[in-house]
Scaffold this motif. Sequence first.
Motif, PDB file in Angstrom:
ATOM      1  N   ALA A  14       0.810  -1.216   0.000  1.00  0.00           N
ATOM      2  CA  ALA A  14       0.000   0.000   0.000  1.00  0.00           C
ATOM      3  C   ALA A  14       0.845   1.269   0.000  1.00  0.00           C
ATOM      4  N   GLY A  15       2.149   1.139   0.216  1.00  0.00           N
ATOM      5  CA  GLY A  15       3.014   2.308   0.210  1.00  0.00           C
ATOM      6  C   GLY A  15       3.591   2.598   1.572  1.00  0.00           C
ATOM      7  N   GLY A  16       4.293   3.708   1.666  1.00  0.00           N
ATOM      8  CA  GLY A  16       4.978   4.086   2.890  1.00  0.00           C
ATOM      9  C   GLY A  16       6.365   4.580   2.561  1.00  0.00           C
ATOM     10  N   ALA A 138       9.942   6.759   9.086  1.00  0.00           N
ATOM     11  CA  ALA A 138      10.063   5.614   8.182  1.00  0.00           C
ATOM     12  C   ALA A 138       9.144   4.471   8.576  1.00  0.00           C
ATOM     13  N   ASP A 139       8.627   3.796   7.565  1.00  0.00           N
ATOM     14  CA  ASP A 139       7.833   2.586   7.780  1.00  0.00           C
ATOM     15  C   ASP A 139       8.692   1.329   7.684  1.00  0.00           C
ATOM     16  N   ALA A 140       9.765   1.402   6.917  1.00  0.00           N
ATOM     17  CA  ALA A 140      10.722   0.313   6.794  1.00  0.00           C
ATOM     18  C   ALA A 140      12.110   0.928   6.690  1.00  0.00           C
ATOM     19  N   LEU A 141      13.110   0.216   7.210  1.00  0.00           N
ATOM     20  CA  LEU A 141      14.466   0.766   7.281  1.00  0.00           C
ATOM     21  C   LEU A 141      15.465  -0.261   6.772  1.00  0.00           C
ATOM     22  N   TYR A 142      16.579   0.251   6.219  1.00  0.00           N
ATOM     23  CA  TYR A 142      17.608  -0.619   5.669  1.00  0.00           C
ATOM     24  C   TYR A 142      18.973  -0.046   6.026  1.00  0.00           C
ATOM     25  N   PHE A 143      19.853  -0.886   6.567  1.00  0.00           N
ATOM     26  CA  PHE A 143      21.214  -0.452   6.898  1.00  0.00           C
ATOM     27  C   PHE A 143      22.161  -1.619   6.700  1.00  0.00           C
ATOM     28  N   SER A 144      23.463  -1.370   6.858  1.00  0.00           N
ATOM     29  CA  SER A 144      24.442  -2.410   6.568  1.00  0.00           C
ATOM     30  C   SER A 144      25.580  -2.400   7.582  1.00  0.00           C
ATOM     31  N   GLY A 145      26.420  -3.418   7.484  1.00  0.00           N
ATOM     32  CA  GLY A 145      27.617  -3.460   8.312  1.00  0.00           C
ATOM     33  C   GLY A 145      28.572  -2.336   7.988  1.00  0.00           C
ATOM     34  N   ILE A 146      28.564  -1.847   6.745  1.00  0.00           N
ATOM     35  CA  ILE A 146      29.403  -0.696   6.403  1.00  0.00           C
ATOM     36  C   ILE A 146      28.873   0.557   7.088  1.00  0.00           C
ATOM     37  N   THR A 147      27.552   0.699   7.144  1.00  0.00           N
ATOM     38  CA  THR A 147      26.966   1.809   7.917  1.00  0.00           C
ATOM     39  C   THR A 147      27.531   1.813   9.329  1.00  0.00           C
TER      40      THR A 147
END
Length: 319
Positions: A14-16, A138-147
Amino acid sequence: MAEAGFMAMRGSGAGGRVLAIGECMIELALGADGLYRKGFAGDTFNTAWYLRRLLPAAFDVAYLSGVGDDAESQAMLAFMAGAGIDTGFVRRVPRRMPGLYMIRLDGAERSFTYWRDTSAAKELAADPAHLEAAIDAADALYFSGITLAILSPAHREALLARLGRAKADGRIVAFDPNIRPRLWADKAEMCAAIEAGARAASLSLPSFADEAEAFGDASPEETAERYLALGAAEVVVKDGGGPALVAAGRTRLAVAARQVEDAVDTTGAGDSFSAAYLAARLCGREPADAARSAHGLAGEVVRHRGALVEGIETIAAIV
C-alpha cells in the motif's frame, strides 16, 4: 508459506516510506575504453537507488546520510534527487566532504581502493534529534555493516538503539552485514557490531562467504540459524552464484540463482539483490518469489559495468 515469521515480514504494497541509512561516495569506475568514469554509489545508497526503481510510486524512498558543503556534495545531492530519492534527512556537515573509491576489475571480480577519512557520512548519527526524526518518519528501514563500520562507537550505539525500538514497534528493519574487515579496528569489534546489527533487525541478508570468514560458519544453513537466533524473523543467505537460502520459523527454502555466462562486473550485485528482495516483500510477494526476483536483478546487474545500471525500468520488467 504462512509461517509466522514470514507473515510478520510481509508488506501490504500500500506504500509508505523506506529509509536507507549509510554512505554514498564518489565512485571512479573503469570503462571499456580504459578511462575512469565518475559516478556516485555506496552499498546502502545502491540499494535505495534500485528500490526507487522497483517500488510503486506509492512508496517514498529516502536516504539518511551526511554530505559536506563542497561542490561534489552538491552534485551528489542533485544526483540523489534526480534519481527520485528523498534527501531531506541527508545532513550537511561543514568542512567535510564525500568519501571516494576506485574500482579495479580482475575479470568480472572487483576490488576497491578507498579515500574516506573526511567523509561527512561518518556524522550521519551525530545529531540525536535528526536521527530520531528520520527513523520516526520511516515505515521500513535498511542499513548495513558498512553503515556501522564508519560510525564512532557512540554514534553506532545510538543508531542501533533507535533501530531496535523501530523493530520493537513492528516496523521492518532490514540489515545486510556486508562485512568489510579493513573498515574495523579489529575482528572482535567487527563481529560484536555485526551481531548487534543483527539483533536490531527483523530481516537479515548475510553473504555466506563473508560469514564463513568472519564467524567460521561451515554452511549457509549455519549462517541462517545464527541470524535467526540473534532475533531476525527472516534470513536470506546469499551465496554468490549459488542458491540463496531463505529461512524463517521452521521453513527453509533454497532458491537457485540465475546463471550468467557473460558477467563483466560484480559491483553492486549484493546491493541490487537486497533491493529486489525487500521491494518484493514490501509489495506482499512470498519469500521464494522475492528471492527469484532478487537473483534476476543481480544477474542482470553483473552484465554491466558499475554499481548502478541505467535503464533499470527495463530490468525491473524481467524480474
